[in-house]
Design a protein around this motif. Sequence first.
Motif, PDB file in Angstrom:
ATOM      1  N   PRO A 207       4.636  25.384  12.739  1.00  0.00           N
ATOM      2  CA  PRO A 207       4.496  25.718  14.164  1.00  0.00           C
ATOM      3  C   PRO A 207       3.067  25.878  14.631  1.00  0.00           C
ATOM      4  N   TRP A 208       2.122  26.162  13.710  1.00  0.00           N
ATOM      5  CA  TRP A 208       0.721  26.359  14.085  1.00  0.00           C
ATOM      6  C   TRP A 208      -0.200  25.376  13.361  1.00  0.00           C
ATOM      7  N   GLN A 209       0.367  24.283  12.816  1.00  0.00           N
ATOM      8  CA  GLN A 209      -0.395  23.349  12.009  1.00  0.00           C
ATOM      9  C   GLN A 209      -0.399  21.952  12.634  1.00  0.00           C
ATOM     10  N   THR A 210      -1.561  21.282  12.605  1.00  0.00           N
ATOM     11  CA  THR A 210      -1.669  19.866  12.926  1.00  0.00           C
ATOM     12  C   THR A 210      -2.627  19.229  11.930  1.00  0.00           C
ATOM     13  N   SER A 211      -2.344  17.994  11.571  1.00  0.00           N
ATOM     14  CA  SER A 211      -3.179  17.266  10.611  1.00  0.00           C
ATOM     15  C   SER A 211      -4.108  16.317  11.342  1.00  0.00           C
ATOM     16  N   SER A 212      -5.120  15.823  10.619  1.00  0.00           N
ATOM     17  CA  SER A 212      -6.111  14.969  11.284  1.00  0.00           C
ATOM     18  C   SER A 212      -6.326  13.624  10.596  1.00  0.00           C
ATOM     19  N   ILE A 213      -5.675  13.390   9.474  1.00  0.00           N
ATOM     20  CA  ILE A 213      -6.018  12.204   8.686  1.00  0.00           C
ATOM     21  C   ILE A 213      -4.768  11.415   8.311  1.00  0.00           C
ATOM     22  N   PRO A 214      -4.950  10.164   7.844  1.00  0.00           N
ATOM     23  CA  PRO A 214      -3.803   9.332   7.470  1.00  0.00           C
ATOM     24  C   PRO A 214      -2.965   9.969   6.369  1.00  0.00           C
ATOM     25  N   GLN A 215      -1.674   9.702   6.419  1.00  0.00           N
ATOM     26  CA  GLN A 215      -0.741  10.268   5.473  1.00  0.00           C
ATOM     27  C   GLN A 215      -0.789   9.491   4.150  1.00  0.00           C
ATOM     28  N   ASN A 216      -0.930  10.215   3.046  1.00  0.00           N
ATOM     29  CA  ASN A 216      -1.040   9.584   1.728  1.00  0.00           C
ATOM     30  C   ASN A 216       0.204   8.763   1.388  1.00  0.00           C
ATOM     31  N   ARG A 217       1.373   9.292   1.704  1.00  0.00           N
ATOM     32  CA  ARG A 217       2.624   8.604   1.370  1.00  0.00           C
ATOM     33  C   ARG A 217       2.707   7.254   2.076  1.00  0.00           C
ATOM     34  N   THR A 218       2.289   7.214   3.348  1.00  0.00           N
ATOM     35  CA  THR A 218       2.322   5.955   4.093  1.00  0.00           C
ATOM     36  C   THR A 218       1.351   4.954   3.497  1.00  0.00           C
ATOM     37  N   GLU A 219       0.169   5.411   3.114  1.00  0.00           N
ATOM     38  CA  GLU A 219      -0.812   4.513   2.509  1.00  0.00           C
ATOM     39  C   GLU A 219      -0.264   3.898   1.228  1.00  0.00           C
ATOM     40  N   ALA A 220       0.349   4.705   0.360  1.00  0.00           N
ATOM     41  CA  ALA A 220       0.896   4.191  -0.893  1.00  0.00           C
ATOM     42  C   ALA A 220       2.037   3.207  -0.633  1.00  0.00           C
ATOM     43  N   GLU A 221       2.839   3.475   0.383  1.00  0.00           N
ATOM     44  CA  GLU A 221       3.914   2.538   0.738  1.00  0.00           C
ATOM     45  C   GLU A 221       3.326   1.191   1.155  1.00  0.00           C
ATOM     46  N   ILE A 222       2.228   1.235   1.910  1.00  0.00           N
ATOM     47  CA  ILE A 222       1.559   0.000   2.328  1.00  0.00           C
ATOM     48  C   ILE A 222       0.971  -0.728   1.126  1.00  0.00           C
ATOM     49  N   PHE A 223       0.414   0.005   0.169  1.00  0.00           N
ATOM     50  CA  PHE A 223      -0.061  -0.616  -1.074  1.00  0.00           C
ATOM     51  C   PHE A 223       1.076  -1.377  -1.748  1.00  0.00           C
ATOM     52  N   ALA A 224       2.240  -0.739  -1.853  1.00  0.00           N
ATOM     53  CA  ALA A 224       3.386  -1.374  -2.510  1.00  0.00           C
ATOM     54  C   ALA A 224       3.801  -2.639  -1.759  1.00  0.00           C
ATOM     55  N   ARG A 225       3.841  -2.573  -0.452  1.00  0.00           N
ATOM     56  CA  ARG A 225       4.214  -3.749   0.344  1.00  0.00           C
ATOM     57  C   ARG A 225       3.210  -4.885   0.140  1.00  0.00           C
ATOM     58  N   HIS A 226       1.926  -4.539   0.032  1.00  0.00           N
ATOM     59  CA  HIS A 226       0.902  -5.568  -0.174  1.00  0.00           C
ATOM     60  C   HIS A 226       1.014  -6.171  -1.571  1.00  0.00           C
ATOM     61  N   ILE A 227       1.281  -5.349  -2.569  1.00  0.00           N
ATOM     62  CA  ILE A 227       1.441  -5.844  -3.942  1.00  0.00           C
ATOM     63  C   ILE A 227       2.619  -6.812  -4.015  1.00  0.00           C
ATOM     64  N   LEU A 228       3.750  -6.453  -3.420  1.00  0.00           N
ATOM     65  CA  LEU A 228       4.924  -7.331  -3.433  1.00  0.00           C
ATOM     66  C   LEU A 228       4.631  -8.660  -2.742  1.00  0.00           C
ATOM     67  N   ALA A 229       3.823  -8.609  -1.665  1.00  0.00           N
ATOM     68  CA  ALA A 229       3.542  -9.815  -0.889  1.00  0.00           C
ATOM     69  C   ALA A 229       2.533 -10.733  -1.558  1.00  0.00           C
ATOM     70  N   THR A 230       1.581 -10.160  -2.303  1.00  0.00           N
ATOM     71  CA  THR A 230       0.463 -10.959  -2.830  1.00  0.00           C
ATOM     72  C   THR A 230       0.494 -11.163  -4.341  1.00  0.00           C
ATOM     73  N   LYS A 231       1.274 -10.366  -5.056  1.00  0.00           N
ATOM     74  CA  LYS A 231       1.262 -10.464  -6.516  1.00  0.00           C
ATOM     75  C   LYS A 231       2.685 -10.294  -7.064  1.00  0.00           C
ATOM     76  N   PRO A 232       3.553 -11.266  -6.817  1.00  0.00           N
ATOM     77  CA  PRO A 232       4.919 -11.184  -7.340  1.00  0.00           C
ATOM     78  C   PRO A 232       4.909 -11.075  -8.872  1.00  0.00           C
ATOM     79  N   GLY A 233       5.771 -10.224  -9.390  1.00  0.00           N
ATOM     80  CA  GLY A 233       5.822 -10.041 -10.832  1.00  0.00           C
ATOM     81  C   GLY A 233       4.765  -9.106 -11.374  1.00  0.00           C
ATOM     82  N   ALA A 234       4.055  -8.401 -10.495  1.00  0.00           N
ATOM     83  CA  ALA A 234       2.999  -7.483 -10.933  1.00  0.00           C
ATOM     84  C   ALA A 234       3.559  -6.380 -11.820  1.00  0.00           C
TER      85      ALA A 234
END
Length: 403
Positions: A147-174
């Motif tokens: 209720p009294w908190q706000t964040s200011s930076i990108p979410q780590n979980r979202t960044e890692a999900e994007i890493f996974a999506r990029h790996i699947l797209a560019t390096k099949p079988g990694a």
Amino acid sequence: MRLGTTCGAALVGALMAAGAVGAAPKYDPGASDSEILIGITAPLSGPASAYGVACQAHDAYFRMINEEKGGVNGRKLKLLCEDDGFSPPRAIEQTRKLVESSGVLFMYNSLGTSTNSAVQPYLISMEVPQLLLNSGASKWLDPAANPWQTSSIPQNRTEAEIFARHILATKPGAKVAVLQQSDDYGKDYVAGLKLGFGDAYGKIVVAHETFELSDPTVDSQMLKIASSGADVVVLGALAKHAAQAIRKMGEIQGFKPQIYLGWASSGIDSVLVPAGVAASTGIISTAVIKHPDDPAWANDAGVKTYRAFMDKYFPAGVKSSISNVYAYATDEVLVDILTRAGDDLTRANINKMARQTDVQPSMYIDGVRFTISTEDLDPIKAFQLIQFDGAKWNQIGEPFRKK
């Protein structure tokens, strides 16, 4: 009946006086007609001290606002920074000091998931905003729990999900190995990879090593990862251990995986150079901010203004430091919040303004905004993939957007 000029003027004056009385400034501790007192704890010492420079950057920005703008709505900004050593007990001690002894209006941009988590119950009980905290943990995105908190930076979980999506797209079988910091920061990276890889996570990830922030090195973990047959390594680690991991991989003969590195550890001066430029070349990360040394931004108005600010107000600071750039960008968001708060400088109103923010910081990459609403506390919803060429970061393709 028409009012005479004198009577009409008198009535207007009375109404204006009544309005002025109704609009009298409202203050909580830390605010006055002349000043806004802001508190921050930072790792000026300890395992995350590489990020402690943010205190100096914030202080420099506030001096600039005070000197060139007369403060915000006529009030000077004053920052009080205390060393928490990246230690939760120490963070509690220093936060209580800032709130109860120094009387700050709110806590601002304090670093770390564990330290911010430690002080959260106290600040909720005191109804003191924990404003724009410097943690990308997903736990801060639950409005009811924060209720009294706000964040200011990108979410780590979202960044890692994007890493996974990029790996699947560019390096099949990694074959992917993960180095995970044993705290909420590291856990969010694993959670994000699981989101991105889905049901295939167990087949794709062939090694998963953890470490404690207190560990002197991660050499043994990297040797195990090298023996796993992995050809991709995701580092869910902050600056010190990320640099150690990159350096060690560069020393292991025949081991040249594609490395994915969290944005918080993507500082060229603080991580990549200490790790070794040769070992760092080719690393992929994400960016929300413009890198001020990148020739692609040489003529960008925001970058020119930032560089001029650093020259004048923080000449000892490293312009390319990700900590300094993020501090500058976050200070722009804070000034927007305080400006909209006007003369209602109560903690409740500051908190309300923070949870209704939509702004384009001048050092954010075009198309990336800082947006928070009462229902959605995730400030960053687009990430630009970048790759290090040995001297600078270069953008890869179009921004990935949060699903």
